[in-house]
Design a protein around this motif. Sequence first.
Motif, PDB file in Angstrom:
ATOM      1  N   LYS A 121     -11.948  -2.210   6.665  1.00  0.00           N
ATOM      2  CA  LYS A 121     -11.758  -1.260   7.761  1.00  0.00           C
ATOM      3  C   LYS A 121     -10.930  -1.891   8.868  1.00  0.00           C
ATOM      4  O   LYS A 121     -11.032  -3.086   9.108  1.00  0.00           O
ATOM      5  CB  LYS A 121     -13.129  -0.851   8.321  1.00  0.00           C
ATOM      6  CG  LYS A 121     -14.009  -0.159   7.295  1.00  0.00           C
ATOM      7  CD  LYS A 121     -15.376   0.193   7.820  1.00  0.00           C
ATOM      8  CE  LYS A 121     -16.264  -0.994   8.038  1.00  0.00           C
ATOM      9  NZ  LYS A 121     -17.684  -0.639   8.285  1.00  0.00           N
ATOM     10  N   GLY A 122     -10.147  -1.073   9.544  1.00  0.00           N
ATOM     11  CA  GLY A 122      -9.343  -1.601  10.652  1.00  0.00           C
ATOM     12  C   GLY A 122      -8.326  -0.584  11.112  1.00  0.00           C
ATOM     13  O   GLY A 122      -8.490   0.619  10.894  1.00  0.00           O
ATOM     14  N   GLY A 155     -21.349   2.334  15.481  1.00  0.00           N
ATOM     15  CA  GLY A 155     -21.935   3.387  14.660  1.00  0.00           C
ATOM     16  C   GLY A 155     -20.926   4.182  13.856  1.00  0.00           C
ATOM     17  O   GLY A 155     -21.295   4.873  12.908  1.00  0.00           O
ATOM     18  N   GLN A 156     -19.623   4.064  14.196  1.00  0.00           N
ATOM     19  CA  GLN A 156     -18.688   4.883  13.415  1.00  0.00           C
ATOM     20  C   GLN A 156     -18.556   4.369  11.987  1.00  0.00           C
ATOM     21  O   GLN A 156     -18.236   5.134  11.079  1.00  0.00           O
ATOM     22  CB  GLN A 156     -17.343   5.060  14.115  1.00  0.00           C
ATOM     23  CG  GLN A 156     -16.524   3.834  14.344  1.00  0.00           C
ATOM     24  CD  GLN A 156     -15.327   4.151  15.255  1.00  0.00           C
ATOM     25  OE1 GLN A 156     -15.471   4.629  16.370  1.00  0.00           O
ATOM     26  NE2 GLN A 156     -14.138   3.868  14.772  1.00  0.00           N
ATOM     27  N   GLY A 157     -18.883   3.088  11.797  1.00  0.00           N
ATOM     28  CA  GLY A 157     -18.936   2.571  10.421  1.00  0.00           C
ATOM     29  C   GLY A 157     -20.090   3.183   9.636  1.00  0.00           C
ATOM     30  O   GLY A 157     -20.028   3.305   8.410  1.00  0.00           O
ATOM     31  N   ASP A 187      -7.224   1.522   7.174  1.00  0.00           N
ATOM     32  CA  ASP A 187      -8.263   1.138   6.218  1.00  0.00           C
ATOM     33  C   ASP A 187      -7.577   0.827   4.898  1.00  0.00           C
ATOM     34  O   ASP A 187      -6.810   1.650   4.378  1.00  0.00           O
ATOM     35  CB  ASP A 187      -9.266   2.283   6.033  1.00  0.00           C
ATOM     36  CG  ASP A 187     -10.057   2.560   7.308  1.00  0.00           C
ATOM     37  OD1 ASP A 187     -10.446   1.599   7.983  1.00  0.00           O
ATOM     38  OD2 ASP A 187     -10.292   3.743   7.612  1.00  0.00           O
ATOM     39  N   ASN A 214     -16.145  -4.525   7.780  1.00  0.00           N
ATOM     40  CA  ASN A 214     -15.195  -4.641   8.888  1.00  0.00           C
ATOM     41  C   ASN A 214     -14.575  -6.037   8.774  1.00  0.00           C
ATOM     42  O   ASN A 214     -14.900  -6.803   7.853  1.00  0.00           O
ATOM     43  CB  ASN A 214     -15.860  -4.380  10.253  1.00  0.00           C
ATOM     44  CG  ASN A 214     -16.967  -5.384  10.591  1.00  0.00           C
ATOM     45  OD1 ASN A 214     -16.946  -6.527  10.137  1.00  0.00           O
ATOM     46  ND2 ASN A 214     -17.933  -4.966  11.390  1.00  0.00           N
ATOM     47  N   ARG A 273     -11.842   8.948  10.530  1.00  0.00           N
ATOM     48  CA  ARG A 273     -10.742   8.820  11.490  1.00  0.00           C
ATOM     49  C   ARG A 273     -10.429  10.175  12.134  1.00  0.00           C
ATOM     50  O   ARG A 273     -10.144  10.249  13.332  1.00  0.00           O
ATOM     51  CB  ARG A 273      -9.523   8.227  10.784  1.00  0.00           C
ATOM     52  CG  ARG A 273      -9.814   6.845  10.217  1.00  0.00           C
ATOM     53  CD  ARG A 273      -8.699   6.360   9.316  1.00  0.00           C
ATOM     54  NE  ARG A 273      -7.587   5.895  10.099  1.00  0.00           N
ATOM     55  CZ  ARG A 273      -7.351   4.612  10.399  1.00  0.00           C
ATOM     56  NH1 ARG A 273      -8.156   3.673   9.934  1.00  0.00           N
ATOM     57  NH2 ARG A 273      -6.324   4.272  11.121  1.00  0.00           N
TER      58      ARG A 273
HETATM   59  N1  LIG Z   1      -8.253  -0.262  14.908  1.00  0.00           N
HETATM   60  C1  LIG Z   1      -8.630   0.906  14.385  1.00  0.00           C
HETATM   61  N2  LIG Z   1      -7.826   2.000  14.459  1.00  0.00           N
HETATM   62  C2  LIG Z   1      -8.195   3.182  13.943  1.00  0.00           C
HETATM   63  N3  LIG Z   1      -9.360   3.401  13.294  1.00  0.00           N
HETATM   64  C3  LIG Z   1     -10.194   2.362  13.173  1.00  0.00           C
HETATM   65  C4  LIG Z   1      -9.895   1.063  13.702  1.00  0.00           C
HETATM   66  N4  LIG Z   1     -10.927   0.247  13.406  1.00  0.00           N
HETATM   67  C5  LIG Z   1     -11.817   0.990  12.764  1.00  0.00           C
HETATM   68  N5  LIG Z   1     -11.393   2.267  12.622  1.00  0.00           N
HETATM   69  C6  LIG Z   1     -12.085   3.392  11.973  1.00  0.00           C
HETATM   70  O1  LIG Z   1     -13.482   3.269  12.167  1.00  0.00           O
HETATM   71  C7  LIG Z   1     -14.129   3.142  10.920  1.00  0.00           C
HETATM   72  C8  LIG Z   1     -15.294   2.188  11.104  1.00  0.00           C
HETATM   73  O2  LIG Z   1     -14.798   0.891  11.325  1.00  0.00           O
HETATM   74  P1  LIG Z   1     -15.507  -0.163  12.278  1.00  0.00           P
HETATM   75  O3  LIG Z   1     -14.630  -1.362  12.309  1.00  0.00           O
HETATM   76  O4  LIG Z   1     -15.870   0.488  13.567  1.00  0.00           O
HETATM   77  O5  LIG Z   1     -16.813  -0.423  11.406  1.00  0.00           O
HETATM   78  P2  LIG Z   1     -18.115  -1.234  11.755  1.00  0.00           P
HETATM   79  O6  LIG Z   1     -17.831  -2.352  12.712  1.00  0.00           O
HETATM   80  O7  LIG Z   1     -18.724  -1.610  10.469  1.00  0.00           O
HETATM   81  O8  LIG Z   1     -18.973  -0.100  12.457  1.00  0.00           O
HETATM   82  P3  LIG Z   1     -20.505  -0.089  12.995  1.00  0.00           P
HETATM   83  O9  LIG Z   1     -20.380  -0.098  14.474  1.00  0.00           O
HETATM   84  O10 LIG Z   1     -21.044   1.193  12.483  1.00  0.00           O
HETATM   85  O11 LIG Z   1     -21.200  -1.290  12.435  1.00  0.00           O
HETATM   86  C9  LIG Z   1     -13.041   2.668   9.975  1.00  0.00           C
HETATM   87  O12 LIG Z   1     -13.223   3.040   8.657  1.00  0.00           O
HETATM   88  C10 LIG Z   1     -11.824   3.378  10.529  1.00  0.00           C
HETATM   89  O13 LIG Z   1     -11.743   4.659   9.980  1.00  0.00           O
END
Ligand SMILES: Nc1ncnc2c1ncn2[C@@H]1O[C@H](COP(=O)(O)OP(=O)(O)OP(=O)(O)O)[C@@H](O)[C@H]1O
Length: 333
Positions: A231-232, A257-259, A235, A191, A300
């Motif tokens: 990611k953001g 958790g979505q990561g 992506d 992220n 997504r």
């Molecule tokens: N601003 C955003 N807009 C749309 N989708 C997003 C955005 N940020 C993240 N995502 C989606 O969520 C997925 C996970 O990204 P996120 O930034 O939540 O990861 P993380 O912080 O590592 O997650 P975790 O909470 O599991 O540690 C990305 O691959 C993307 O598909």
Amino acid sequence: MIRIVCAQLSALKRSSSLVFERYYSSGSTSHSSMDDDILSLVKSIVPPLTSKKHKGQDGRIGIIGGCQDYTGAPYFAAISALKVGADLSHVFCTKDAATVIKSYSPELIVHPVLDSPNAVEEIEKWLPRLHGLVVGPGLGREDFLLKTAKEVIEKSKTRDIPIVIDADGLWLVTQHPSVIHGYQKGILTPNFMEFTRLYEALHHEPMDSSDHQRSVLQLSVAMGNLTVVLKGEQDLITDGSKVISCSVEGSGRRCGGQGDLLSGSMGVLAHWAHAASAAGVVRSVNPSVVAAFGACSLTRQCNSQAFQRHGRSTTTSDMIQEIGSAFKKLFES
Ligand SMILES: Nc1ncnc2c1ncn2[C@@H]1O[C@H](COP(=O)(O)OP(=O)(O)OP(=O)(O)O)[C@@H](O)[C@H]1O
Ligand SMILES: NC(=O)C1=CN([C@@H]2O[C@H](COP(=O)(O)OP(=O)(O)OC[C@H]3O[C@@H](n4cnc5c(N)ncnc54)[C@H](O)[C@@H]3O)[C@@H](O)[C@H]2O)[C@@H](O)CC1
């Protein structure tokens, strides 16, 4: 029958290769057309479901993570791998996390070995049976656990296993970039915060946060053309040659958790993509990039579908419920 299968395989090889030629020669292709091209490649790596296969052939995935503080993250990654289509999903976690993770799901195989004195040997025994590894969800940052993860990565590389590194696994890479440098079957999924740490550790200067595309390209090159997914809002995915972006519509909801859903799915898709590449189905294309794009699109799409049902209360468990229909919509239609 065999002739029909061979003809289908040849047609698939031809179409994958055409799609990719178009993709690489298309400096100004619109996003939607490029997305369609890469989605076709993802479709081409999905193994068909047939009655001829035995359990395990579509993937046995291992997650290295799960400690006293974090039991949700490895569960999310492991169950996502199963729901995407892996046949078996293993979690290698600490002793005190194991019973908790087992209680979430009888579908997972949970090994309470990560903090045992001979953790590396315990995990190494399983490596010959694994097709993909995801290192980091809920791993924590204790020195002993990070050292174990490092040695497991090194052993897995000698076995040519695709490795996705996420979350606390990226903390490890920030301290020891050489652990995965140049490994063509490796994928990093930072992220923004994790990316910034990695970038600054490798470049010894602050990142220019006005140009993410440039920064992600630079990081991939500095890591020996490793595949990196920043990611953001979009992506950004690159292996150092070109940046592709995944902007499948999600929602405004960002739940913890979505990561993990992303990295668990990517573990399976990386196995499928490298298997398809070895079979000649995917040519002139980096299979890790195809896998990364597939997992980002899927995450997504799950986010979007879960949000339509649950709105602001959407959680990662709700997203995981959507994996089956999101997968079908994106890759099987
Ligand atoms: N601003 C955003 N807009 C749309 N989708 C997003 C955005 N940020 C993240 N995502 C989606 O969520 C997925 C996970 O990204 P996120 O930034 O939540 O990861 P993380 O912080 O590592 O997650 P975790 O909470 O599991 O540690 C990305 O691959 C993307 O598909
Ligand atoms: N239920 C669980 O067990 C969960 C455990 N998790 C685990 O928690 C551990 C620590 O993960 P963290 O992600 O908290 O890592 P960090 O401790 O490095 O924290 C990163 C911080 O950056 C913030 N951040 C993320 N994206 C940002 C952006 N674009 N701009 C500004 N700030 C941003 C986050 O809110 C977070 O507070 C990992 O092991 C991870 O796997 C997470 O996966 C979430 C779910």
